[in-house]
Design an enzyme around this catalytic site. Structure first.
Site, PDB file in Angstrom:
ATOM      1  N   HIS A 255       0.813  -1.222   0.000  1.00 46.27           N
ATOM      2  CA  HIS A 255       0.000   0.000   0.000  1.00 46.27           C
ATOM      3  C   HIS A 255       0.844   1.269   0.000  1.00 46.27           C
ATOM      4  CE1 HIS A 255      -0.372   0.221   4.729  1.00 46.27           C
ATOM      5  NE2 HIS A 255       0.857   0.394   4.310  1.00 46.27           N
ATOM      6  N   ASP A 256       2.134   1.138   0.275  1.00 47.32           N
ATOM      7  CA  ASP A 256       3.022   2.301   0.270  1.00 47.32           C
ATOM      8  C   ASP A 256       3.401   2.759  -1.136  1.00 47.32           C
ATOM      9  OD1 ASP A 256       3.112   2.430   3.019  1.00 47.32           O
ATOM     10  OD2 ASP A 256       5.039   1.421   3.209  1.00 47.32           O
TER      11      ASP A 256
END
Length: 348
Positions: A255-256
Site C-alpha cells: 500500500h506504500d
C-alpha cells in the site's frame, strides 16, 4: 462509521451521523492528550485518582482535570468506582508505557506527525503528493524524522503487528511452509508470532539495516534467534530477494507504493520463490466495489498523506499475480488491527 444514505419510511433524515463524523477527532485528541500527560501510566498499579488529586499531580486547574477524566471514562479508557478513576482493561493492556503491547507509540506518531498533516488533506488531494514529507528533497517518508519518535513508532508497530500476525496465522494455511521470507518485515513481529504458532517454521526478515537492528533485538528477546534471522537489503535497490524460502510474506508493504513499484516487488517475489512456493499479501483491503470498508478506505487516504501508494482491492492484487504466472490466487478475509485479509498466490 458509515453515514446512512436513506432513512426509514417513518423516520426523517437526521444530522446525527454527520455530527458523529465531524466530531470524531475529539475522541482521538482526548486519547492523545491523556497519553501525552502519562495519565494511564500514572494510574497503572494504583488505587486510581480523583479529579482533585490529578489536578495536584499535574499542576493543573481542577476543571480540565475533571473534564479529562470524564472524557476518558466516556471513551472506555477509564472506569470510575467509588469516586475514583482507574484504567480500564484496554488502557491497562495497551496504553501503559513499557508494557509488552504498549500501543502508545502509535498514538504519539499520529498525534505529532499525521494529525497536523491530515489538516492539509485538501492540499494532498489537489496535488497528488504526500504531505508529511517532500519527495523532491527527502529519500523516504522517514528521512529527517526525529529518531526518538521513530523508535517509539517501531515499538507501537510491533504491538499492532503482533496481534495481526496471530490472526493471519490462524486464517491462512501455513502448514506446508518451512521457510518464510518476510519482505519489509519491520521488527519481526510477524515472524515471532508465526514461528510460535508453527514449531517447524523458520523465517528471515528482509529489511533496511537500521530496522534489522530493531528486529534482531526483538528476536533475541523472544528467544527465537535460532529460528529467525535478519538480512539487510532494499527491495528496490537490490537485484533480487533472498532465495531458499517457500513462502514470501508482504504485510502492509504494497500500500506504500504505486502500481508499477508493486509489480516490481511482486516480480522479485516470483523470481525468488521455488515451484510450489506461495506469496501472501496481507493488507487492509478495499473491496472490489470500492465502497469500503471504512478502515481500508481511510487508510488509503492516509497513504495519500504519507506515501505515493494507496490501499488496493483483491481484484487488483489477483490481476498482478496472474500476470506474473501465479496460480490458485484467492482472498482470505479476517479481522485484525492492522489488516482485514490476505491475497494468496502459488507459483506452479
Amino acid at each position: 462509521m458509515k453515514v446512512a444514505a436513506t432513512a426509514g419510511t417513518d423516520q426523517a433524515l437526521s444530522p446525527v451521523p454527520l455530527m458523529q463524523l465531524t466530531t470524531g477527532f475529539w475522541a482521538f485528541k482526548t486519547l492523545a492528550a491523556a497519553h501525552d500527560l502519562d495519565l494511564f501510566s500514572r494510574l497503572s498499579g494504583t488505587a486510581g485518582t480523583t479529579s482533585a488529586e490529578l489536578a495536584e499531580t499535574l499542576g493543573i486547574h481542577p476543571r480540565p482535570a475533571d473534564m479529562l477524566l470524564t472524557g476518558c471514562a466516556a471513551l472506555g479508557l477509564l472506569a470510575r468506582t467509588n469516586g475514583r478513576y482507574v484504567n480500564s482493561p484496554l488502557a491497562e493492556e495497551f496504553l501503559v508505557r513499557g508494557k509488552p503491547y504498549d500501543f502508545g507509540g502509535w498514538v504519539e506518531m499520529l498525534d505529532r506527525r499525521l494529525y497536523p498533516a491530515w489538516g492539509k488533506l485538501t492540499d494532498g488531494i489537489r496535488t497528488n503528493r504526500p504531505i508529511t514529507w517532500d519527495p523532491d528533497r527527502q529519500s523516504s517518508l522517514f528521512d529527517g524524522e526525529d529518531p526518538e519518535l521513530l523508535a517509539v513508532f517501531w515499538e507501537a508497530m510491533h504491538s499492532l503487528s503482533t496481534f495481526t500476525a496471530r490472526t493471519l496465522g490462524t486464517a491462512v494455511d501455513l502448514s506446508g511452509t518451512r521457510r518464510l521470507l518476510d519482505v519489509g518485515g519491520g521488527s519481526a513481529a510477524f515472524d515471532i508470532e508465526l514461528c510460535r504458532q508453527h514449531p517447524g517454521l523458520t523465517a528471515t526478515v528482509f529489511e533496511l539495516p537500521m530496522v534489522c537492528e530493531i528486529a534482531a533485538r526483538k528476536i533475541k528477546e523472544a528467544g527465537l534467534a535460532e529460528r529467525i534471522q535478519t538480512t539487510a537489503g532494499d527491495f528496490f535497490a537490490d537485484p533480487s530477494l533472498p532465495a531458499g524460502h517457500d513462502t514470501i510474506l508482504l504485510s502492509m508493504i504494497l500500500h506504500d507504493w504505486a502500481e508499477d513499484d508493486c509489480r516490481s516487488i511482486l516480480g522479485k517475489c516470483w523470481e525468488a520463490l521455488p515451484g510450489g512456493g506461495q506469496v501472501i499479501i496481507s493488507e487492509l483491503l478495499v473491496n472490489d466495489e470500492r465502497t469500503g470498508p471504512p478502515a481500508a478506505a481511510m487508510m488509503s487516504l492516509n497513504m495519500l498523506v504519507e506515501t505515493e501508494g494507496r490501499n488496493y482491492t483483491p481484484a487488483e492484487y489477483r490481476r498482478w499475480l496472474d500476470d506474473l504466472g501465479f496460480q490458485d490466487t484467492r482472498t482470505v478475509w479476517f479481522e485484525a488491527a492492522g489488516a482485514n485479509g490476505a491475497v494468496v498466490g502459488r507459483k506452479p
